[in-house]
Design a protein around this motif. Sequence first.
Motif, mmCIF file in Angstrom:
data_model
loop_
_atom_site.group_PDB
_atom_site.id
_atom_site.type_symbol
_atom_site.label_atom_id
_atom_site.label_comp_id
_atom_site.label_asym_id
_atom_site.label_seq_id
_atom_site.Cartn_x
_atom_site.Cartn_y
_atom_site.Cartn_z
ATOM 1 N N LEU A 4 -20.558 49.763 -7.937
ATOM 2 C CA LEU A 4 -20.711 49.118 -6.773
ATOM 3 C C LEU A 4 -20.156 49.698 -5.669
ATOM 4 C CD1 LEU A 4 -19.931 45.276 -7.816
ATOM 5 C CD2 LEU A 4 -22.333 46.258 -7.397
ATOM 6 N N LEU A 5 -20.529 49.824 -4.353
ATOM 7 C CA LEU A 5 -19.894 50.585 -3.156
ATOM 8 C C LEU A 5 -19.626 49.429 -2.263
ATOM 9 C CD1 LEU A 5 -18.851 53.111 -1.999
ATOM 10 C CD2 LEU A 5 -21.124 53.192 -1.051
ATOM 11 N N ILE A 6 -18.522 49.088 -1.787
ATOM 12 C CA ILE A 6 -18.177 48.141 -0.915
ATOM 13 C C ILE A 6 -18.234 49.037 0.482
ATOM 14 C CG2 ILE A 6 -16.251 46.722 0.000
ATOM 15 C CD1 ILE A 6 -15.042 46.797 -2.670
ATOM 16 N N THR A 7 -18.945 48.153 1.373
ATOM 17 C CA THR A 7 -19.034 48.650 2.623
ATOM 18 C C THR A 7 -18.317 47.903 3.638
ATOM 19 O OG1 THR A 7 -20.899 47.161 2.986
ATOM 20 C CG2 THR A 7 -21.540 49.457 1.996
ATOM 21 N N THR A 8 -18.339 48.711 4.852
ATOM 22 C CA THR A 8 -17.814 48.084 6.100
ATOM 23 C C THR A 8 -18.705 46.937 6.590
ATOM 24 O OG1 THR A 8 -18.678 49.672 7.522
ATOM 25 C CG2 THR A 8 -16.500 50.305 6.464
ATOM 26 N N ASN A 24 -13.510 57.243 -8.979
ATOM 27 C CA ASN A 24 -13.963 56.647 -10.409
ATOM 28 C C ASN A 24 -15.140 57.285 -11.045
ATOM 29 O OD1 ASN A 24 -12.646 54.119 -10.262
ATOM 30 N ND2 ASN A 24 -14.069 53.113 -9.050
ATOM 31 N N MET A 25 -15.920 58.160 -10.169
ATOM 32 C CA MET A 25 -16.974 59.066 -10.637
ATOM 33 C C MET A 25 -16.311 60.313 -11.265
ATOM 34 S SD MET A 25 -19.722 57.716 -9.937
ATOM 35 C CE MET A 25 -20.714 59.038 -10.920
ATOM 36 N N ALA A 26 -15.072 60.504 -11.059
ATOM 37 C CA ALA A 26 -14.579 61.612 -11.259
ATOM 38 C C ALA A 26 -13.413 61.301 -12.760
ATOM 39 C CB ALA A 26 -13.562 62.295 -10.328
ATOM 40 N N SER A 27 -13.315 59.992 -12.787
ATOM 41 C CA SER A 27 -12.561 59.638 -13.891
ATOM 42 C C SER A 27 -12.742 60.378 -15.261
ATOM 43 C CB SER A 27 -12.711 58.089 -14.378
ATOM 44 O OG SER A 27 -11.713 57.618 -15.368
ATOM 45 N N THR A 28 -11.755 60.809 -16.046
ATOM 46 C CA THR A 28 -11.789 61.336 -17.437
ATOM 47 C C THR A 28 -11.109 60.366 -18.371
ATOM 48 O OG1 THR A 28 -9.904 62.798 -16.777
ATOM 49 C CG2 THR A 28 -12.142 63.653 -16.519
ATOM 50 N N GLN A 29 -11.018 59.280 -18.208
ATOM 51 C CA GLN A 29 -10.281 58.319 -19.215
ATOM 52 C C GLN A 29 -11.093 58.608 -20.551
ATOM 53 O OE1 GLN A 29 -9.713 54.368 -17.570
ATOM 54 N NE2 GLN A 29 -10.281 54.988 -15.750
ATOM 55 N N GLU A 58 -22.333 57.963 -17.579
ATOM 56 C CA GLU A 58 -21.618 58.378 -16.483
ATOM 57 C C GLU A 58 -22.367 59.464 -15.667
ATOM 58 O OE1 GLU A 58 -17.932 59.632 -18.110
ATOM 59 O OE2 GLU A 58 -17.159 57.803 -18.460
ATOM 60 N N TYR A 59 -23.165 60.157 -16.330
ATOM 61 C CA TYR A 59 -24.179 61.190 -15.749
ATOM 62 C C TYR A 59 -25.087 60.758 -14.708
ATOM 63 C CZ TYR A 59 -27.294 64.866 -14.860
ATOM 64 O OH TYR A 59 -28.022 65.757 -14.089
ATOM 65 N N GLN A 60 -25.759 59.520 -15.262
ATOM 66 C CA GLN A 60 -26.568 58.910 -14.534
ATOM 67 C C GLN A 60 -25.771 58.159 -13.272
ATOM 68 O OE1 GLN A 60 -29.698 58.772 -14.499
ATOM 69 N NE2 GLN A 60 -29.767 60.088 -16.432
ATOM 70 N N MET A 61 -24.745 57.622 -13.442
ATOM 71 C CA MET A 61 -23.960 56.990 -12.354
ATOM 72 C C MET A 61 -23.588 57.980 -11.123
ATOM 73 S SD MET A 61 -22.686 54.141 -11.073
ATOM 74 C CE MET A 61 -22.189 53.048 -12.634
ATOM 75 N N TRP A 62 -23.158 59.075 -11.772
ATOM 76 C CA TRP A 62 -22.999 60.215 -10.962
ATOM 77 C C TRP A 62 -24.151 60.598 -10.166
ATOM 78 C CZ3 TRP A 62 -25.339 65.168 -10.999
ATOM 79 C CH2 TRP A 62 -25.152 65.848 -10.281
ATOM 80 N N LYS A 63 -25.331 60.720 -10.648
ATOM 81 C CA LYS A 63 -26.598 61.293 -10.114
ATOM 82 C C LYS A 63 -27.091 60.416 -9.061
ATOM 83 C CE LYS A 63 -31.084 63.041 -11.295
ATOM 84 N NZ LYS A 63 -31.996 63.323 -12.497
ATOM 85 N N SER A 64 -26.718 58.806 -9.428
ATOM 86 C CA SER A 64 -27.203 58.099 -8.685
ATOM 87 C C SER A 64 -26.507 57.676 -7.280
ATOM 88 C CB SER A 64 -27.264 56.626 -9.335
ATOM 89 O OG SER A 64 -25.799 55.989 -9.339
ATOM 90 N N ASN A 65 -25.326 58.368 -7.324
ATOM 91 C CA ASN A 65 -24.196 58.153 -6.084
ATOM 92 C C ASN A 65 -24.518 59.718 -5.373
ATOM 93 O OD1 ASN A 65 -22.727 55.773 -5.868
ATOM 94 N ND2 ASN A 65 -22.780 56.152 -7.987
ATOM 95 N N ILE A 66 -25.155 60.628 -5.694
ATOM 96 C CA ILE A 66 -25.197 61.939 -4.954
ATOM 97 C C ILE A 66 -25.309 61.711 -3.541
ATOM 98 C CG2 ILE A 66 -26.524 64.032 -4.720
ATOM 99 C CD1 ILE A 66 -27.076 64.103 -7.334
#
Length: 497
Positions: A4-8, A24-29, A58-66
């Motif tokens: 989710l992306l909270i917007t103004t 979050n996208m960069a998280s390495t937990q 995680e890769y798909q999440m990253w790709k969707s937020n490019i």
Amino acid sequence: MTGLLITTSFGLPSLADLIHLQNNMASTQNAERCKKEKRNWALGGASSEDGSSKCGEEYQMWKSNIPVLYDWFTNHSSEWPLPSCRWGPIIRQGSLKNRQRLYLSEQTDKSVPNTLIIANCDVVKPRVAAENHIAKFNEEARSPFLKKYKTMIHPGEANRIRELPQNKNIVATHTDCPEVLIWDIEAQPNKHAVPGAAASRPDLVLSGHQDNAEFALALSPMEPFVLSGGKDKTVVLWSIQDHISTLAADAPKSAGSAGSIIKSADNPSIGPRGIFQGHDDTVEDVQFCPSSSQEFCSVGDDSCLILWDARVGNNPVVKVEKAHDADLHCVDWNPHNDNLIITGSADNSVRLFDRRNLTSDGVGSPLHMFEHHTAAVLCVQWCPDRSSVFGSSSEDGLLNIWDYEKVAETKDTEDDPPPGLFFQHAGHRDKIVDFHWNTLDPWTIVSVSDDLETNGGGGTLQIWRMTDLVYRTEKEVLSEMQHFKDHVSKCAPKSKV
């Protein structure tokens, strides 16, 4: 990780939201689990033991937020691994994009020759690329922005490429032999990489090592000096000043131009200006001081960082005996502040040193240790556009972007990334072996990965520019967003009373 992306209130993400999403996208937990599931990063990857595909998700999440994270992005699949990448000169300027040379090396399985590739890259200018152009790509396809211009058959492996700052049409390469090879790109003939094809002939050969010198290579920004390190534990310095007929023109010749700007000779081999001894194991990387062609540094498998000055002799000026807790793989000298040096190591960390704090007896503590990679660091490089920013790439498949001026900031939660880390490029699916900031197009990076472990061979090249909402000040970003909000309100149709 949230999708989710909270917007103004006016529909755009706030700076805080963008940073939160990016972190979050960069998280390495889940780094250890992801390491086991590297093969699942590709589309349609196999499921893990518990039936999930965490890294694929995680890769798909990253790709969707490019479109949120990047101003521009392109992906290029290669049949062979790409050990090295470097930007060359701009050859054509346009209103929406510039055409620029890109130097790449291909390492084959020897069924066909290894090659040095000169490509033309259409670099899209900031805030031009449409969302659908950067978000929708096929991992196995070639980039429409990259076209091969010329192929040279490299004698042996092409492990490292470095361009001459005084004329970027001249490059040096390291191979699996003791020599350094110098090439005039425009004068070299185009060749076809077919079985049995003869190797291209370098314009100059630099001799001086007594054993293979495969990776440590640098060219001075001050003069046409070349620096190399190798398995013979030495650092070797050459000057190619007398062998270059002109350094003034940085514009490429026409495609049909004949003749090299490197002076021809019956024996195109030259000896060293100096050989420097001080390491106890293989020298893995070298770098010139930005303000002097006589000062340079080196790192090696002996865990040492050594500073040299050719004006005072061939022995170390400063030798830091244990700069890291393992082999050192890479080093870079800050082009904006020649007191600052960064190093990367097999201990998974990057360390920042101030040479004013180093002493001749080998004592020297780093100013800061940057720890967030989960595997060996393979490449580090300072950003040409901001003096406090640098990048680090690793065998963990991530390219971290750091700002050392922000290391004093505190983490809000334990899950937050370490202070100083403000962006992670997570588009590669295997170890990132090289990357290069584009000095002619701010904040643009080319990165290459060796995909042998994930795809059974081949490599991936990615060219990307993070959104400027990430690195600009919050005040600037909020001011721009308010301006946009006011513009939308002004253009909106008035409601009838």
